[in-house]
Motif scaffolding. Structure first.
Motif, short mmCIF file in Angstrom:
data_model
loop_
_atom_site.label_atom_id
_atom_site.label_comp_id
_atom_site.label_asym_id
_atom_site.label_seq_id
_atom_site.Cartn_x
_atom_site.Cartn_y
_atom_site.Cartn_z
N UNK A 204 0.83 -1.19 0.00
CA UNK A 204 0.00 0.00 0.00
C UNK A 204 0.87 1.24 0.00
N UNK B 135 1.12 4.25 -2.87
CA UNK B 135 0.80 5.66 -2.65
C UNK B 135 1.82 6.57 -3.31
N UNK B 136 2.92 5.98 -3.78
CA UNK B 136 3.93 6.78 -4.45
C UNK B 136 4.74 7.67 -3.54
N UNK B 137 4.79 7.35 -2.23
CA UNK B 137 5.62 8.17 -1.35
C UNK B 137 7.08 7.78 -1.52
N UNK B 138 7.96 8.66 -1.06
CA UNK B 138 9.38 8.44 -1.29
C UNK B 138 9.85 7.14 -0.65
N UNK C 103 10.68 7.11 2.95
CA UNK C 103 9.53 7.15 3.86
C UNK C 103 8.95 5.75 4.03
N UNK D 124 9.12 4.94 7.80
CA UNK D 124 7.84 5.05 8.50
C UNK D 124 7.10 3.72 8.53
N UNK D 125 7.22 2.96 7.46
CA UNK D 125 6.36 1.78 7.39
C UNK D 125 7.10 0.49 7.72
N UNK E 66 -1.73 8.32 7.76
CA UNK E 66 -1.48 7.63 6.50
C UNK E 66 -2.13 8.36 5.33
N UNK E 67 -3.28 8.99 5.62
CA UNK E 67 -3.91 9.79 4.56
C UNK E 67 -3.12 11.07 4.33
N UNK F 226 -0.06 11.64 4.80
CA UNK F 226 1.19 11.35 4.12
C UNK F 226 1.03 11.42 2.60
N UNK F 227 -0.05 10.82 2.11
CA UNK F 227 -0.31 10.84 0.67
C UNK F 227 -0.53 12.27 0.19
N UNK G 72 2.59 14.30 -0.03
CA UNK G 72 3.46 13.86 -1.12
C UNK G 72 2.97 14.42 -2.46
N UNK H 218 -9.04 3.37 2.94
CA UNK H 218 -8.16 3.16 1.78
C UNK H 218 -8.60 4.06 0.62
N UNK I 237 -7.73 7.57 1.26
CA UNK I 237 -6.30 7.77 1.13
C UNK I 237 -5.91 7.91 -0.34
#
Lengths: 297, 320, 676
Positions: free
Chosen positions: B216, B220-223, B226, B230-231, C116-117, C119-120, C123, C168, C171
């Motif tokens: 997931x 989300x395309x985060x760096x 991260x 973070x995960x 988590x939301x 964060x998206x 970004x 989800x 997000x």
């Protein structure tokens, strides 16, 4: 009718052979595992045939040969009492392997029995068994063994028992956890619905399915036990001095570190090698038993 | 959360009491008579009776346990058979040494092990991974005391860089000498720790990397960093906390071998000595104390775990 | 409308230890702005892999080996970007968002969901922390999460499955993407929750203009929600067209096969399901010719000679990958219809009551604290009454947690009910002890949901099937035992020569046959089937349903068929019982129940089920269900459905309505009907 039964048995044998082959193939998939197996085989061979492989007696001292340098007669030289080092290493392998294997078997048998009891009877039996094993686990493993040495003694079999006891809770917890989770699986429910009693379920449905992590655990424990044994013998409360064990050899050699460092270092290499072999083999067994546990390569 | 901790403390108390009972009965399970252990083999009947009475062996078992437990609570574990000193006096000088070494080595091995574990997990399948993993596997198979001896031969005796035996507090010999004395024992104690933390961190991280929520995070395309920090890391490191207590207990026990190699006056040396002489009061005290210390270590890791992992307090909340 | 996402002829391979598996064998999919595209296929057909390939989300062992993926027709192949490069990340998550099947594991368990939301948003939208938090809360409100502000700091495990899927969605939509991929996003959820979510996705799609790709195995969902459909088989797209055309005029034999294999709510009573025989080829065994050839009813020998058929346009936007023309297929279809001409096996329902359940209830205690003291209890099931006649099938439907399984276990006496009667041919077994129960064990048995976990992996198939015979010592000699086991194998259509194999050597459908054979070993009169087909693929489901029907006809078995798939229940059952929160809501003949549902819960439930028929879906009323399925722990005091029911009165909230006959044997427990 006859024909089909013949073809059936043939099929069965073939299938079984195929399964064994597959198991061995996964287990020995990596070259390291093969090397470890060969090494372990050599260690076992030496341990079994120690008396045939060497002309010397590990315990007879001959002071005039003390600290003799390696030669064609004594490949690794002699120790402070003139005993052949290689001979003593051979006999040391015997001690280590016996203690390691025996301890694991004892721990496994007791642990599996108690773990199954805890899961099968539940209630008070379960609480008592689990509380006791928790208590045992909160004492550092070595402390348990040492305290037991005072009571039981320190012969080879004593040591096996002593080193086995602190590892029993591990087996209890594992088999109990497995049994409790398998108890809820559909095939166990199916057997119960058909009117099977709990003992039947425990022995035919649960135990066979819970056994593979136990085997994996056993193979991994042999090495740890051997490390412990050598440590205890080294500090002088394990195998007692005249008997040749790698721990006592290191301990003796420690007195001559300045002049003869090899006397202490070589038996240590043996311990390390044997334990590495066992662990690599243990990883191999684990991979073959449960592919999911394999580390992503 | 408070409830959970209280529950753990109660469980711990049960364990300590259980261990206390068992260790107390050591005296009675002994194959040899403690009176002879103290007085030597040739005793007159009067001398025998005197020691017998002194030890309180003429009293009923339950009463003896109560007396022993009461004294033990006050730090009085009786007199050592061999040293002829107060056991507490013997032990109190040695506990700090062993604890100091164990905690220091834990402080060294956790960050190093976690670091190596993370590197191997994130770079899985590369050369770096296989080399570190191989080293970790080998290191966890080496006998501690033997590593000590090898170090001793090389650095102490051949190169003469480090003092080969002894342990002194900085106050006695100065900080430089103190550190020099520490280096080799700490390497011995920590090597196995680093190896085991590396292995555990690696497998725990790999377990997390396979999880759906990491996918997931990627989706989300985060760096990348991260995702990693973070995960993956947060989830991967939580299980490591649980083995901290275990490791500290292991180190306290294992310090015996290293103390022997470098002649360090810690609990381990005392333990070995008292076992060889069947010095029951000292053994009782040592077993009980190490149990308590390791229980404390387990408790601390439990508390840490509750703080770091929100799932624990959530499940105990939902039961309300 | 302009082309948004263009996946062009991609091939994806996965590397395993010793071989390379080609999972996708040239897949082309196009998504236009704002439309909803359905991607259907059985498990292993490569539908998820297709979507994950397009946004480079494959695990390290997977790799796209050829093909292009373009956005906005700008000529730039986004597969050329590095997996974690800035450009790719801007697309993945920023332009194309994805939600996954498992709501329980797809969110980070140790990070608050709001974060988590947030964060998206930070970004992709470039807001600062505070703004992002405000927007995250706004998004949570958009997907109808109650008390969004307070719940911002909650963790995923504090939400139900449906709520987590909403999170989800929030997000993903927070980044304002152009495409939302829903990969089996509702499969793990109950029908009513599934309908709530899909309706919401559809609304959001209209409101925000986001295009949606629904990846699913459920033909009903695509029929109801998709504008266009792609059908996948063994790593290939075999047919694509707009939804109406696919269902009205399917041209690929596989699509036709699928539609013939699934039961529908709107089916006539004598509908026969036609399964697709065999199994899809594994990626290793995929032939160079048409991958469906081996299972195809229409194929001609020539099909195996020619290379794999390519998609060809046969109508407006209707592409099919088949060598045969329409005329050839129509000809063949007539032939097949003549040859098959099967009718449903005859039912023999006698008047003899096989199972009679009266006022059964079962409660479970709640234990708590150090000493595990009992602190309370809850009723899992209450006042359950019904009967099943010999040869009859009673379907039991209800959402997860409604007590279906508890009921089954009470009847099988795995649990001892706290009260009520369970009569098996007139003998009450509700309070029998273990040994007294033994003779009754042979009269009923159970088939489980999961064909993987219900067979002991360490036993051979023969031992598994014969186990009840051994436990009950039913056979006197070895030879008799073997004979009976062989017979059982044949009964379920399997070869007795496979007796010595282990469960993992069988396919899912075969394992379920073994499970049925085991259940039949003691010649029972009553079979309890707990979701027996829901773990199987559509084409296999039909095989098992047909087998069950044949067995019932030939052996006069009574079935208690527990399932959540209402279409399947309708197809197989004579009568249906609707459960909600441990109570019976309604019992009626199956056609009566579907044509004339009385209870408001049944109505809402039925309207949640998508029909596999887009024409009938047009203008069909959807009755939204309020709120979430509550737990039996806090069941409302009166009618259990009262807090979600639009018709609820004061009386409904305070008193429990009894189950009463509303005429015609149609039983319902609702005041609306007997207060008249």
């Amino acid at each position: 009718m006859n024909n089909t039964s013949v073809s059936n048995t043939y099929d069965k044998k073939l299938a079984r052979r195929e399964r064994v082959r597959k198991f061995l193939r996964t287990m020995f998939g990596r070259k390291v595992v093969i090397a470890a197996a060969v090494m372990l085989f050599i260690f076992i061979f030496i341990a079994v045939f120690a008396s045939v492989l060497t002309p010397y007696d590990p315990n007879i001292t001959s002071p005039y040969q003390a600290f003799e340098a390696p030669s064609s007669a004594h490949w690794l030289g002699c120790d402070e009492f003139g005993r052949d080092v290689l001979t003593r290493l051979f006999y040391g392998a015997r001690v280590s392997l016996i203690v390691g294997v025996l301890a694991v078997i004892i721990a496994c048998v007791i642990g599996v029995f108690l773990g199954l009891c805890a899961a099968y009877f539940g209630g008070v039996v379960d609480v008592i068994i689990m509380r006791c094993s928790e208590a045992l686990m909160s004492i550092p493993r070595i402390m348990v063994s040492i305290a037991l040495i005072v009571i039981i003694g320190s012969s080879i079999t004593d040591l096996a028992i002593i080193l086995a006891i602190p590892t029993i809770p591990g087996y209890i917890r594992m088999i109990r956890g497995q049994a409790l989770s398998l108890k809820n699986s559909d095939y166990v429910k199916a057997a119960e619905m058909q009117g099977a009693n709990s003992l039947y379920v425990m022995l035919t449905q649960i135990l066979p399915n819970a056994i593979s992590p136990i085997i994996v655990m056993m193979t991994q424990q042999v090495g740890t036990t051997i490390l412990m044994e050598s440590g205890l013998s080294y500090v002088g409360i394990g195998i007692k001095i005249p008997i040749a064990s790698w721990g006592t050899m290191i301990s003796n050699g420690k007195n001559y570190l300045i002049t003869q460092p090899m006397l202490a270092i070589i038996p240590g290499i043996c311990v390390a090698l044997l334990v590495i072999c066992l662990n690599v083999l243990g990883d191999g067994v684990r991979d073959a038993m449960d592919p999911r546990l394999r580390g992503e390569a | 959360m408070g409830k959970y901790i209280i529950k753990r403390i109660l469980q711990m108390l049960v364990v300590v009491i259980l261990v206390a009972v068992v260790t107390f009965f050591l005296t009675d399970m002994l194959p040899s008579d403690p009176v002879y252990l103290i007085g030597g083999d040739e005793l007159t009947t009067e001398e025998y009776d005197y020691i017998y009475h002194q030890l309180g062996l003429d009293k009923p078992l339950a009463e003896r346990f109560v007396i022993w437990a009461r004294n033990a609570l006050h730090g009085d574990f009786g007199r050592s058979y061999t040293y002829h000193k107060d056991v507490w006096e013997l032990i109190s000088a040695r506990i700090p040494v062993t604890l100091y070494l164990s905690i220091l080595s834990l402080i060294i091995s956790v960050p190093l092990g976690v670091l190596f574990g993370m590197i191997t997990a994130l770079k899985r399948g590369t050369k770096t991974d296989s080399i570190i993993t191989l080293l970790a596997n080998v290191c966890s198979c080496l006998p501690q005391f033997w590593i000590g001896i090898c170090l001793l031969v090389v650095f102490g005796l051949k190169l003469r860089l480090l003092p080969s035996v002894g342990f002194h507090w900085p106050g006695e010999v100065g900080i430089v000498q103190h550190i020099k004395e520490l280096i080799m024992p700490l390497i011995c104690l920590s090597l196995g720790g680093v190896a085991s933390f590396t292995r555990q961190t690696r497998s725990s991280m790999l377990e997390v990397i396979r999880q759906d929520f990491v996918r997931t995070a990627h989706s989300k395309g985060i760096k990348e960093r991260f995702v990693t920090f973070r995960h993956i890391m947060r989830n991967g490191l939580i299980p490591i906390i649980t083995i901290l207590g275990n490791r500290l207990a292991y180190m306290i026990g294992g310090s015996m071998f290293v103390e022997n190699v470098f002649s360090i006056p810690g609990m381990g040396t005392l333990m070995v000595k008292s076992v060889s002489c069947s010095d029951i009061p000292t053994i009782q005290a040592l077993v009980l104390l190490t149990t308590m210390v390791s229980c404390m270590a387990y408790l601390l890791t439990d508390i840490l775990y509750v703080i770091v992992d929100p799932r624990i307090s959530l499940t105990s909340d939902s039961k309300k | 409308m302009s082309l948004l996402l263009d996946i062009n002829n991609i091939e994806t391979c996965f590397r395993t230890e010793d071989r390379v598996l080609k999972i996708l064998d040239g897949v082309t999919i196009q998504v236009k702005k704002g439309e909803i595209v359905g991607l259907v296929g059985e498990s292993g057909s490569g539908k998820s892999v297709t979507m994950m390939s397009s946004i480079q989300l494959l695990s390290n062992s997977g790799k796209v080996t050829s093909g292009r993926v373009e956005l906005d027709e700008n000529g730039k192949n986004i597969l050329e970007y590095k997996k974690n490069s800035d450009d790719m990340r801007k697309i993945r998550g920023g332009r194309i968002g994805m939600i996954f099947q498992e709501p329980m594991t797809s969110l980070n368990p140790v990070m608050p969901i709001g974060r988590q939301i947030q964060e998206t948003i930070m970004e992709h939208i470039g807001l600062n922390k505070e703004e992002a938090k405000a927007r995250a809360i706004e998004m949570m409100k958009l997907v109808n999460i109650p008390d969004a502000e307070e719940r911002y700091d909650n963790y995923a495990q504090q939400f139900s499955g449906g709520m987590r899927q909403r999170i989800m969605i929030a997000m993903v939509l927070a980044a304002e993407p152009d495409v939302l991929i829903a990969d089996e996003a509702t499969t793990a959820l109950d029908v009513t929750t599934q309908a709530q979510l899909l309706e919401m996705i559809k609304e959001l799609s209209v409101k925000t203009g986001v295009a949606v790709v629904l990846v699913t195995h459920n033909l009903g969902i695509v029929a109801r929600y998709a504008d266009r459909i792609y059908v996948m088989y063994s790593g290939n797209v075999v047919e694509t067209a707009d939804t109406l055309t696919i269902f009205k005029d399917p041209q690929h034999p596989y699509t036709r096969g699928l539609l013939n294999a699934i039961p529908r709510l709107t089916d006539p009573e004598d509908r026969v399901l036609t399964p697709i025989d065999g199994l899809p080829p594994t990626p290793l065994a995929r032939p160079t010719y048409c991958p469906f050839y081996e299972r195809c009813n229409y194929c001609v020998p020539d099909c195996a000679e020619k290379p794999k058929p390519q998609l060809a346009e046969i109508g407006q936007g209707h592409f099919v990958a088949c060598h045969l023309g329409r005329a050839e297929k129509d000809e063949k279809a007539k032939e097949i219809a003549l040859k098959e001409g099967r009718s449903r096996p005859e039912k023999h329902i006698s008047d003899e009551i096989c199972l009679n359940v009266e006022n059964v209830k079962k409660s479970f205690d709640i234990y708590k604290g150090l000493m595990q003291r009992k602190v309370g209890s809850f009723n899992a099931i209450e006042d359950i009454s019904f009967n099943v006649r010999r040869g009859e099938t009673l379907g039991i439907v209800g959402e997860s947690g409604c007590g279906k399984t508890t009921l089954a276990r009470c009847i099988l006496r795995m649990y001892k009910p706290d009260g009520g009667k369970i009569e098996l041919f007139g003998k009450d077994i509700a309070s029998l002890g273990r040994s007294e129960m033994k003779p009754f064990r042979s009269q009923m048995s159970m088939v489980f949901q999961d064909p993987f976990s219900s067979l002991n992996p360490r036993m051979t198939a023969g031992d598994i099937v014969g186990q009840p015979l051994r436990i009950q010592k039913m056979t006197s000699s070895r030879a008799e035992y073997e004979k009976r086991v062989d017979e059982l194998f044949r009964t379920v259509g399997m070869d007795p020569n496979q007796k010595d194999r282990y469960p993992h050597e069988f396919s899912g459908g075969q394992r379920q046959r073994l499970g049925i054979a085991r259940a039949l070993a003691l010649k029972p009169n009553l079979l309890i089937l707990d979701e027996p087909i829901s773990a199987l693929d559509v084409s296999i489901q039909a095989q098992v349903i047909n087998l069950l029907e044949e067995l019932q006809s030939s052996m006069g078995l009574a079935y208690l068929f527990i399932a959540h798939d209402l279409a399947v229940v309708k197809h197989i059952s004579d009568r249906i019982l609707v459960m909600y929160l441990g109570r019976v809501m309604e019992i009626a003949d199956s056609s009566e129940l579907y044509e004339n549902p009385l209870h408001p819960y049944t109505k809402a439930l039925l309207s949640s089920v998508p029909l596999v028929d887009p024409e009938k879906e047009i203008g069909r009323e959807y009755i939204p269900m309020k709120g979430e399925v509550p737990s039996v722990m806090n069941r409302p005091k009166g009618c259990p459905f009262s807090d979600r029911c639009d018709h609820a009165t004061e009386k409904c909230r305070s008193t429990i309505p009894e189950l009463k006959d509303a005429g015609n044997g149609h039983m319902v427990s609702c005041f609306l009907y007997y207060e008249r």
